[in-house]
Design a protein around this motif. Structure first.
Motif, PDB file in Angstrom:
ATOM      1  N   GLY A 132      42.837  92.328  49.870  1.00 43.90           N
ATOM      2  CA  GLY A 132      42.221  91.030  49.586  1.00 43.90           C
ATOM      3  C   GLY A 132      41.837  90.889  48.126  1.00 43.90           C
ATOM      4  O   GLY A 132      42.044  89.834  47.514  1.00 43.90           O
ATOM      5  N   ALA A 133      41.291  91.945  47.544  1.00 41.71           N
ATOM      6  CA  ALA A 133      40.930  91.923  46.124  1.00 41.71           C
ATOM      7  C   ALA A 133      42.166  91.734  45.251  1.00 41.71           C
ATOM      8  O   ALA A 133      42.138  90.996  44.253  1.00 41.71           O
ATOM      9  CB  ALA A 133      40.211  93.218  45.756  1.00 41.71           C
ATOM     10  N   GLY A 134      43.274  92.395  45.625  1.00 42.09           N
ATOM     11  CA  GLY A 134      44.512  92.249  44.861  1.00 42.09           C
ATOM     12  C   GLY A 134      45.055  90.832  44.909  1.00 42.09           C
ATOM     13  O   GLY A 134      45.557  90.311  43.898  1.00 42.09           O
ATOM     14  N   VAL A 135      44.964  90.188  46.068  1.00 41.58           N
ATOM     15  CA  VAL A 135      45.423  88.809  46.201  1.00 41.58           C
ATOM     16  C   VAL A 135      44.605  87.884  45.298  1.00 41.58           C
ATOM     17  O   VAL A 135      45.151  86.996  44.617  1.00 41.58           O
ATOM     18  CB  VAL A 135      45.329  88.359  47.670  1.00 41.58           C
ATOM     19  CG1 VAL A 135      45.555  86.847  47.792  1.00 41.58           C
ATOM     20  CG2 VAL A 135      46.343  89.110  48.521  1.00 41.58           C
ATOM     21  N   LEU A 136      43.298  88.073  45.275  1.00 35.05           N
ATOM     22  CA  LEU A 136      42.437  87.253  44.425  1.00 35.05           C
ATOM     23  C   LEU A 136      42.743  87.465  42.945  1.00 35.05           C
ATOM     24  O   LEU A 136      42.763  86.510  42.158  1.00 35.05           O
ATOM     25  CB  LEU A 136      40.970  87.565  44.715  1.00 35.05           C
ATOM     26  CG  LEU A 136      40.476  87.142  46.112  1.00 35.05           C
ATOM     27  CD1 LEU A 136      39.136  87.803  46.418  1.00 35.05           C
ATOM     28  CD2 LEU A 136      40.343  85.623  46.190  1.00 35.05           C
ATOM     29  N   ALA A 137      43.002  88.703  42.559  1.00 31.16           N
ATOM     30  CA  ALA A 137      43.340  88.991  41.164  1.00 31.16           C
ATOM     31  C   ALA A 137      44.653  88.311  40.770  1.00 31.16           C
ATOM     32  O   ALA A 137      44.792  87.784  39.656  1.00 31.16           O
ATOM     33  CB  ALA A 137      43.434  90.500  40.941  1.00 31.16           C
ATOM     34  N   LEU A 138      45.630  88.305  41.683  1.00 30.67           N
ATOM     35  CA  LEU A 138      46.892  87.617  41.417  1.00 30.67           C
ATOM     36  C   LEU A 138      46.658  86.118  41.211  1.00 30.67           C
ATOM     37  O   LEU A 138      47.243  85.502  40.306  1.00 30.67           O
ATOM     38  CB  LEU A 138      47.855  87.841  42.579  1.00 30.67           C
ATOM     39  CG  LEU A 138      49.195  87.090  42.489  1.00 30.67           C
ATOM     40  CD1 LEU A 138      50.000  87.564  41.282  1.00 30.67           C
ATOM     41  CD2 LEU A 138      50.000  87.279  43.776  1.00 30.67           C
ATOM     42  N   GLY A 139      45.793  85.548  42.032  1.00 33.89           N
ATOM     43  CA  GLY A 139      45.457  84.132  41.869  1.00 33.89           C
ATOM     44  C   GLY A 139      44.840  83.845  40.516  1.00 33.89           C
ATOM     45  O   GLY A 139      45.151  82.831  39.876  1.00 33.89           O
ATOM     46  N   GLY A 140      43.963  84.737  40.050  1.00 33.12           N
ATOM     47  CA  GLY A 140      43.357  84.557  38.738  1.00 33.12           C
ATOM     48  C   GLY A 140      44.377  84.620  37.620  1.00 33.12           C
ATOM     49  O   GLY A 140      44.313  83.840  36.650  1.00 33.12           O
TER      50      GLY A 140
END
Length: 452
Positions: A420-428
């Motif tokens: 989940g953290a990786g997905v959010l970082a990709l969005g950023g």
């Protein structure tokens, strides 16, 4: 380039609107806002409701882990079909008919949930409901945006996300009420029919979009609506943006002119909602995996109402600080919050603090899912573009929701949270390079900020 409206495009709208004009405008805006907000709230309601009902219905219907994931993900899968389908229909045949039909479909599906006898039936029904919800994304917010003034448009559209989170929170309350009732999960899921009835009643007298009429060459009809309601429209800019998109239809989303908008809207939306939907749908299991299962229902209520507070905050600041500042920094901060919880999964203060931080900021940024996609596409492609972006976002959310219970079983909570953290970082990262600043621009001009 868009030009300032010429004398040819000026309408009989007085600089100081008459009391009659103000009443007409206020009545339309109120009816349209309520009809759209309730529709948006229903989406949150069905996601929140399944999160509360999942444990009991899994036992009653004897669901396997795979079917459990499919039932949880079914409305998200349906949105993948419904968003592009209803979006294209709304761009081709008009906003008004689609606005009513999709809610009627949802009403029927809500009632049918009460009578299911196995997991497959529930999956199919919620899949159809997801198709209708996809239609809601493709038509509700675009129609509201096309009647919204430039100033304050972000707050008005972001208020739709408040409705989503309120719907989610209300479903958790209803689910808690029926938690100890025999077959209570049936009442929790079917109760969305009550909301759908109210929404259908409101949508009967909503007029067609003046911007859509202009995009189809029906200028006289558009002028009458503009004059009647005092609509804030740069007519020349609207007329200048219709020819190529109207000719190509769905293919225009992948043309050089619109590809950037398509990629940005799809990726940022998916990255925001994937962790929230996955964790929210299987919150009880996540809480159990973190050894805090005794307080799962109370924690879900806190989870829901913290999200309401977050999206309300996002709604209040979206027009003040601008779109980019509300989107990009929270992506990185929420990624860090989930990573911290993953690294210290046995610390109660870290779990509580990390999740509350994640929920609040994620919800605040999610206010932009009702704003950005509507501003980066021109009128002739708006419903199609929003429908496609919503579909892509739900593909990510559906994948996450389907895989989360299996990920918990096989790899544990730490792995799920780090993903989940990786997905959010990709969005950023994607938002940093592709997100335009569209605050206070006319819709037609805002759509041009993403063009190469």
């Amino acid at each position: 380039m868009a030009t300032t409206p010429t004398a040819e495009h000026q309408f009989d709208i007085p600089e100081v609107p008459s009391p009659e004009l103000l009443r007409e405008r206020r009545r339309l805006h109120t009816k349209l806002k309520l009809a759209t907000q309730i529709g948006e709230g229903i989406d949150g309601y069905i996601i929140g409701g399944i999160g509360m009902a999942m444990g009991a219905l899994t036992t009653d219907l004897h669901l396997s882990t795979v079917m459990e994931g499919l039932v949880g993900a079914s409305p998200l899968i349906g949105i993948f079909v419904g968003g592009p389908l209803f979006g294209r229909l709304a761009d081709r045949y008009g906003r008004r008919p689609v606005f009513l039909v999709d809610m009627l479909i949802f009403l029927i599906g809500s009632v049918l949930q009460f009578f299911v006898t196995d997991g497959l039936q529930l999956f199919v029904i919620r899949l159809v409901m997801g198709i209708a919800i996809g239609g809601e994304y493709a038509i509700g917010a675009p129609l509201l945006s096309e009647y919204a003034p430039r100033k304050g448009r972000g707050r008005l559209l972001a208020s739709l996300e408040i409705s989503w989170y309120l719907g989610y929170a209300l479903a958790t309350v209803v689910g808690a009420v029926f938690e100890n009732v025999h077959g209570g999960w049936r009442y929790t899921l079917a109760s969305s029919a009550v909301i759908a009835v109210a929404c259908v009643a409101l949508r009967g007298g909503v007029p067609e979009s003046a911007r859509w009429l202009l995009s189809r060459g029906r200028r006289e009809e558009a002028e009458r609506l503009i004059a009647r309601y005092g609509i804030d429209i740069d007519v020349d800019a609207e007329l200048a943006d219709t020819a190529d998109a109207q000719a190509q239809g769905l293919r225009a989303l992948f043309s050089r002119r619109h590809l950037r908008s398509t990629v940005f809207a799809s990726v940022f939306w998916a990255a925001l909602v994937l962790p929230y939907f996955a964790i929210g749908t299987f919150w009880t299991q996540v809480f159990d995996a973190l050894n805090m299962g005794d307080n799962a229902v109370a924690a879900l209520l806190v989870y829901s109402f913290t999200a309401v507070a977050g999206v309300t905050a996002g709604c209040l600041v979206v027009d003040r600080i601008g779109r980019r500042k509300l989107l990009i920094p929270p992506f990185w901060i929420t990624a860090l919050a989930l990573a911290v919880v993953a690294m210290w999964p046995k610390s109660t203060p870290v779990i509580v603090g990390g999740f509350l931080f994640f929920i609040f900021l994620n919800a605040a940024s999610s206010a932009l899912t009702a704003v950005y996609p509507l501003e980066v596409f021109p009128t002739s492609l708006r419903a199609t573009g929003v429908g496609f972006a919503s579909a892509m976002s739900r593909v990510g959310a559906a994948i996450g929701t389907f895989l989360l219970p299996m990920g918990l079983d096989r790899y544990g909570a730490r792995f799920v949270l780090l993903v989940g953290a990786g997905v959010l970082a990709l969005g950023g990262l994607v938002s940093h390079f592709l997100a335009p600043e569209t605050t206070d621009l006319d819709l037609a001009k805002a759509a041009r900020t993403s063009a190469p």
